[in-house]
Scaffold this active site. Structure first.
Site, mmCIF file in Angstrom:
data_model
loop_
_atom_site.group_PDB
_atom_site.id
_atom_site.type_symbol
_atom_site.label_atom_id
_atom_site.label_comp_id
_atom_site.label_asym_id
_atom_site.label_seq_id
_atom_site.Cartn_x
_atom_site.Cartn_y
_atom_site.Cartn_z
ATOM 1 N N ASP A 140 0.883 -1.345 -0.013
ATOM 2 C CA ASP A 140 -0.091 -0.132 -0.109
ATOM 3 C C ASP A 140 0.869 1.452 -0.060
ATOM 4 N N CYS B 240 -15.511 -4.649 -17.567
ATOM 5 C CA CYS B 240 -16.812 -4.809 -16.792
ATOM 6 C C CYS B 240 -18.026 -4.739 -17.900
ATOM 7 N N CYS C 144 -21.672 -3.186 -17.916
ATOM 8 C CA CYS C 144 -22.116 -2.774 -16.602
ATOM 9 C C CYS C 144 -21.617 -1.350 -15.984
ATOM 10 N N CYS D 205 -21.425 0.638 -10.374
ATOM 11 C CA CYS D 205 -20.670 1.431 -9.452
ATOM 12 C C CYS D 205 -20.879 2.854 -9.699
ATOM 13 N N CYS E 210 -22.853 5.039 -6.607
ATOM 14 C CA CYS E 210 -22.076 5.861 -5.977
ATOM 15 C C CYS E 210 -22.849 7.000 -5.394
ATOM 16 N N CYS F 233 -15.369 11.290 -3.078
ATOM 17 C CA CYS F 233 -15.251 9.874 -2.532
ATOM 18 C C CYS F 233 -15.435 9.535 -1.227
ATOM 19 N N CYS G 107 -15.897 3.698 2.843
ATOM 20 C CA CYS G 107 -17.037 3.289 2.230
ATOM 21 C C CYS G 107 -16.842 2.188 1.290
ATOM 22 N N CYS H 298 -20.900 -4.193 -7.042
ATOM 23 C CA CYS H 298 -20.404 -4.817 -7.879
ATOM 24 C C CYS H 298 -20.718 -6.284 -8.508
HETATM 25 C C1 B12 Z 1 -4.796 6.812 -3.144
HETATM 26 C C2 B12 Z 1 -5.281 5.463 -2.885
HETATM 27 C C3 B12 Z 1 -6.796 5.590 -2.427
HETATM 28 C C4 B12 Z 1 -7.784 7.097 -2.873
HETATM 29 C C5 B12 Z 1 -8.081 7.004 -4.184
HETATM 30 C C6 B12 Z 1 -8.727 5.841 -4.891
HETATM 31 C C7 B12 Z 1 -8.161 5.523 -6.253
HETATM 32 N N1 B12 Z 1 -8.998 4.792 -6.923
HETATM 33 O O1 B12 Z 1 -7.277 6.040 -6.879
HETATM 34 C C8 B12 Z 1 -8.907 6.636 -1.571
HETATM 35 C C9 B12 Z 1 -8.621 7.300 -0.448
HETATM 36 C C10 B12 Z 1 -10.034 7.320 -2.282
HETATM 37 C C11 B12 Z 1 -8.803 5.224 -1.881
HETATM 38 C C12 B12 Z 1 -9.818 4.314 -1.595
HETATM 39 C C13 B12 Z 1 -10.109 3.034 -1.313
HETATM 40 N N2 B12 Z 1 -9.080 2.165 -1.693
HETATM 41 CO CO1 B12 Z 1 -7.296 2.756 -1.803
HETATM 42 N N3 B12 Z 1 -5.397 3.206 -2.421
HETATM 43 C C14 B12 Z 1 -4.989 4.262 -2.898
HETATM 44 C C15 B12 Z 1 -3.306 4.001 -3.228
HETATM 45 C C16 B12 Z 1 -2.481 4.380 -2.150
HETATM 46 C C17 B12 Z 1 -2.970 4.478 -4.746
HETATM 47 C C18 B12 Z 1 -3.965 4.680 -5.842
HETATM 48 C C19 B12 Z 1 -3.602 5.301 -6.804
HETATM 49 O O2 B12 Z 1 -2.381 5.105 -7.511
HETATM 50 N N4 B12 Z 1 -4.505 6.120 -7.396
HETATM 51 C C20 B12 Z 1 -4.290 6.936 -8.470
HETATM 52 C C21 B12 Z 1 -5.493 7.058 -9.543
HETATM 53 C C22 B12 Z 1 -4.925 7.580 -10.805
HETATM 54 O O3 B12 Z 1 -5.716 5.531 -9.823
HETATM 55 P P1 B12 Z 1 -7.049 5.055 -10.874
HETATM 56 O O4 B12 Z 1 -7.778 6.343 -11.157
HETATM 57 O O5 B12 Z 1 -7.368 3.614 -10.325
HETATM 58 O O6 B12 Z 1 -5.960 4.690 -12.239
HETATM 59 C C23 B12 Z 1 -5.064 3.581 -12.137
HETATM 60 C C24 B12 Z 1 -5.679 2.347 -12.689
HETATM 61 O O7 B12 Z 1 -7.050 2.303 -13.007
HETATM 62 C C25 B12 Z 1 -4.858 1.969 -14.103
HETATM 63 N N5 B12 Z 1 -5.460 2.705 -15.240
HETATM 64 C C26 B12 Z 1 -6.504 3.396 -15.642
HETATM 65 N N6 B12 Z 1 -6.754 3.497 -16.708
HETATM 66 C C27 B12 Z 1 -5.975 2.781 -17.466
HETATM 67 C C28 B12 Z 1 -5.860 2.661 -18.800
HETATM 68 C C29 B12 Z 1 -4.782 1.974 -19.105
HETATM 69 C C30 B12 Z 1 -4.449 1.611 -20.461
HETATM 70 C C31 B12 Z 1 -3.833 0.944 -18.023
HETATM 71 C C32 B12 Z 1 -2.784 0.100 -18.344
HETATM 72 C C33 B12 Z 1 -4.167 1.205 -16.483
HETATM 73 C C34 B12 Z 1 -5.082 2.035 -16.569
HETATM 74 O O8 B12 Z 1 -3.699 2.835 -13.891
HETATM 75 C C35 B12 Z 1 -3.953 3.762 -12.931
HETATM 76 C C36 B12 Z 1 -2.868 3.996 -12.187
HETATM 77 O O9 B12 Z 1 -2.564 3.093 -11.537
HETATM 78 C C37 B12 Z 1 -3.320 2.192 -3.358
HETATM 79 C C38 B12 Z 1 -2.178 1.671 -2.932
HETATM 80 C C39 B12 Z 1 -1.321 1.750 -4.205
HETATM 81 N N7 B12 Z 1 0.172 2.172 -4.031
HETATM 82 O O10 B12 Z 1 -1.401 1.335 -5.235
HETATM 83 C C40 B12 Z 1 -4.642 1.921 -2.530
HETATM 84 C C41 B12 Z 1 -5.722 0.832 -2.995
HETATM 85 C C42 B12 Z 1 -5.824 0.917 -4.484
HETATM 86 N N8 B12 Z 1 -6.763 0.946 -2.256
HETATM 87 C C43 B12 Z 1 -7.410 -0.006 -1.812
HETATM 88 C C44 B12 Z 1 -8.556 -0.182 -1.268
HETATM 89 C C45 B12 Z 1 -8.906 -1.396 -0.817
HETATM 90 C C46 B12 Z 1 -9.353 1.019 -1.090
HETATM 91 C C47 B12 Z 1 -10.930 0.987 -0.593
HETATM 92 C C48 B12 Z 1 -11.652 -0.341 -1.057
HETATM 93 C C49 B12 Z 1 -10.945 1.027 0.823
HETATM 94 C C50 B12 Z 1 -12.505 1.702 1.222
HETATM 95 N N9 B12 Z 1 -13.311 0.512 1.268
HETATM 96 O O11 B12 Z 1 -12.594 2.442 1.961
HETATM 97 C C51 B12 Z 1 -11.466 2.211 -1.239
HETATM 98 C C52 B12 Z 1 -12.008 2.090 -2.574
HETATM 99 C C53 B12 Z 1 -12.342 3.318 -3.397
HETATM 100 C C54 B12 Z 1 -12.220 3.211 -4.877
HETATM 101 N N10 B12 Z 1 -13.290 2.886 -5.514
HETATM 102 O O12 B12 Z 1 -11.145 3.322 -5.275
HETATM 103 C C55 B12 Z 1 -6.672 -1.413 -2.443
HETATM 104 C C56 B12 Z 1 -7.347 -1.738 -3.533
HETATM 105 C C57 B12 Z 1 -7.226 -3.373 -3.678
HETATM 106 C C58 B12 Z 1 -7.673 -3.864 -5.009
HETATM 107 N N11 B12 Z 1 -8.428 -4.911 -5.125
HETATM 108 O O13 B12 Z 1 -7.805 -2.913 -6.077
HETATM 109 C C59 B12 Z 1 -5.203 -0.700 -2.871
HETATM 110 C C60 B12 Z 1 -4.382 -1.162 -3.867
HETATM 111 C C61 B12 Z 1 -4.399 -0.988 -1.275
HETATM 112 C C62 B12 Z 1 -4.028 -2.250 -1.250
HETATM 113 N N12 B12 Z 1 -2.542 -2.315 -1.232
HETATM 114 O O14 B12 Z 1 -4.527 -3.319 -1.146
HETATM 115 N N13 B12 Z 1 -7.740 4.555 -2.077
#
Ligand code: B12
Length: 380
Positions: A154, A208, A211, A214, A218, A234, A261, A268
């Site tokens: 994480d 997905c 679908c 989510c 939300c 969020c 949350c 899902c």
């Molecule tokens: C910051 C963070 C948060 C933030 C922002 C969430 C977010 N979605 O970014 C907040 C506080 C809101 C949060 C909430 C939660 N989090 Co959090 N969080 C993180 C953290 C530290 C970084 C995430 C990050 O890089 N975000 C940046 C944005 C840009 O990410 P993104 O929009 O999803 O885009 C990424 C991907 O979707 C992908 N992507 C998107 N488009 C495309 C397109 C292509 C072509 C490709 C290849 C990839 C790609 O690349 C992007 C960069 O990675 C990670 C741990 C880590 N170091 O990775 C945990 C992590 C994501 N969280 C986790 C969890 C469990 C949660 C919660 C469920 C906790 C809760 N119940 O309250 C919620 C879920 C909310 C949600 N729907 O995301 C888990 C998820 C596990 C999993 N199965 O995915 C992680 C991985 C921690 C862990 N080690 O287990 N989190």
């Protein structure tokens, strides 16, 4: 040398639920998505994400000996039922108290706030790190030499979900969680970066499809059509990471979530893949479980007492004033008058934030009462 299958077998013996291998290199498409997201300010106050790009480069640069990333998944689903209902989109909580809480006059037994499932048991950072240590020891024994390892759960500047998708653990859902075909969205992710040469797995291809549950469900519309989250709105961010004011318009939408949350995970369809976790440490009985008794939180008077109380729980990520702020928001949303004396006492709290939110909650309970008189005359 050690075969990848043997690494996976050892990971499984130690209790990890999923394991895959990918290469220790940057992933430009995902990094671009990340940077675009950050530049739009969607990370809110999460300062640690601001120099993520630079830190990520430095991180990989420090480990020139790295040859593989072993990505591990831990199923954290615990099935204890959650009383109360959730913040349903489109519901105006100022008018309809019964959709948020069971109303049992004269008892405070349901003046509770919900905790996201990931935080029900012991702190996963500690628990997973302990097992990662076991895996390192077993791998060293097996290979019979010193090995290089850097572990991450994480907190390191890694795009953990993208690494997991690369390592074949699942695909990126629209709610931005990694979805596993075996466990749905309920996997924690962790990594061991190592100098072991292991054959990478095939990235998981999945989507997905049409679908959009989510996105539609939300409560705050935080999920973007393109599959990223606006963290600033969020509920997980607002109740865990965000330190200051919660915009007034968002407070009713928080419903009864006091920490984190799970709405976008609960709705899902892949949630149907859920299985009870085999890790006792992550189960509800090892921590605070699915809900917190809100009035009790006001008895925690100092930061020291707070830190001690929550030291083994992921809830310690929020500080005392944040959690009490959240408790006030939920109490306001529940609209139950038994809370008012406690909130009045909180008007003398040492924290400005808590005093302000207690005042807001008292007003909201009064407004709610007027709302009930107006719209639900039979319920008063
Ligand atoms: C910051 C963070 C948060 C933030 C922002 C969430 C977010 N979605 O970014 C907040 C506080 C809101 C949060 C909430 C939660 N989090 Co959090 N969080 C993180 C953290 C530290 C970084 C995430 C990050 O890089 N975000 C940046 C944005 C840009 O990410 P993104 O929009 O999803 O885009 C990424 C991907 O979707 C992908 N992507 C998107 N488009 C495309 C397109 C292509 C072509 C490709 C290849 C990839 C790609 O690349 C992007 C960069 O990675 C990670 C741990 C880590 N170091 O990775 C945990 C992590 C994501 N969280 C986790 C969890 C469990 C949660 C919660 C469920 C906790 C809760 N119940 O309250 C919620 C879920 C909310 C949600 N729907 O995301 C888990 C998820 C596990 C999993 N199965 O995915 C992680 C991985 C921690 C862990 N080690 O287990 N989190």
């Amino acid at each position: 040398m050690i075969a990848k299958e043997r690494v996976k077998a050892l990971a499984q013996e130690i209790g990890f639920h999923a394991c895959g291998v990918t290469l220790p290199k940057s992933i430009p498409e995902a990094e671009e998505t990340f940077e675009a997201w950050r530049k739009q300010g969607k990370h809110g106050e999460m300062k640690y994400l601001e120099d993520y790009q630079v830190r990520r480069k430095q991180f990989w640069g420090r480990f020139s000996q790295a040859r593989s990333v072993i990505v591990l998944g831990v199923n954290y689903f615990s099935s204890q039922t959650v009383p109360g209902t959730v913040a349903k989109k489109g519901t105006d909580y100022s008018l309809s108290p019964f959709s948020v809480a069971r109303n049992v006059p004269g008892t405070d037994s349901n003046l509770t706030g919900r905790i996201a499932r990931y935080a029900w048991g012991r702190d996963y950072h500690q628990v997973i790190s302990e097992r990662l240590e076991l895996l390192k020891t077993r791998l060293r024994q097996e290979v019979g030499r010193e090995l290089f390892f850097e572990s991450a759960v994480d907190t390191k500047p890694l795009l953990e979900r993208t690494l997991a998708q690369r390592a074949g653990l699942g695909f990126m859902g629209k709610q931005t969680q990694l979805l596993s075909l075996q466990f749905g969205p309920w996997l924690f992710l962790a990594e061991l970066i190592t100098d072991l040469e292991l054959e990478p797995d095939q990235p998981f291809q999945g989507s997905c499809g049409t679908c959009r549950l989510c996105i539609d469900e939300c409560p705050t519309d935080a999920i973007d059509e393109s599959g990223t989250i606006d963290a600033r709105i969020c509920i997980a961010y607002l109740t865990i990471e965000h330190k200051g004011e919660i915009p007034e318009a968002l407070r009713p939408k928080i419903g009864n979530w006091v920490f984190g949350c799970d709405e976008c995970l609960n709705v899902c369809p892949y949630t149907a893949k859920q299985k009870e976790t085999s890790w006792e440490e992550l189960k509800a009985q090892e921590g605070f479980g699915p809900e917190l008794h809100l009035l009790e939180l006001f008895e925690i008077k100092s930061n020291g007492a707070y830190e001690k109380h929550f030291s083994e729980s992921p809830i310690s990520r929020a500080n005392r004033k944040q959690l009490l702020r959240n408790a006030c928001v939920v109490l306001g949303n529940l609209g139950r008058e038994e809370a008012t004396p406690y909130l009045k006492k909180a008007l003398e709290d040492s924290s400005d934030l808590v005093r302000e939110y207690a005042e807001w909650a008292i007003k909201r309970i009064q407004e709610r009462k007027k709302g009930i008189n107006l719209f639900h005359p039979s319920s008063v």
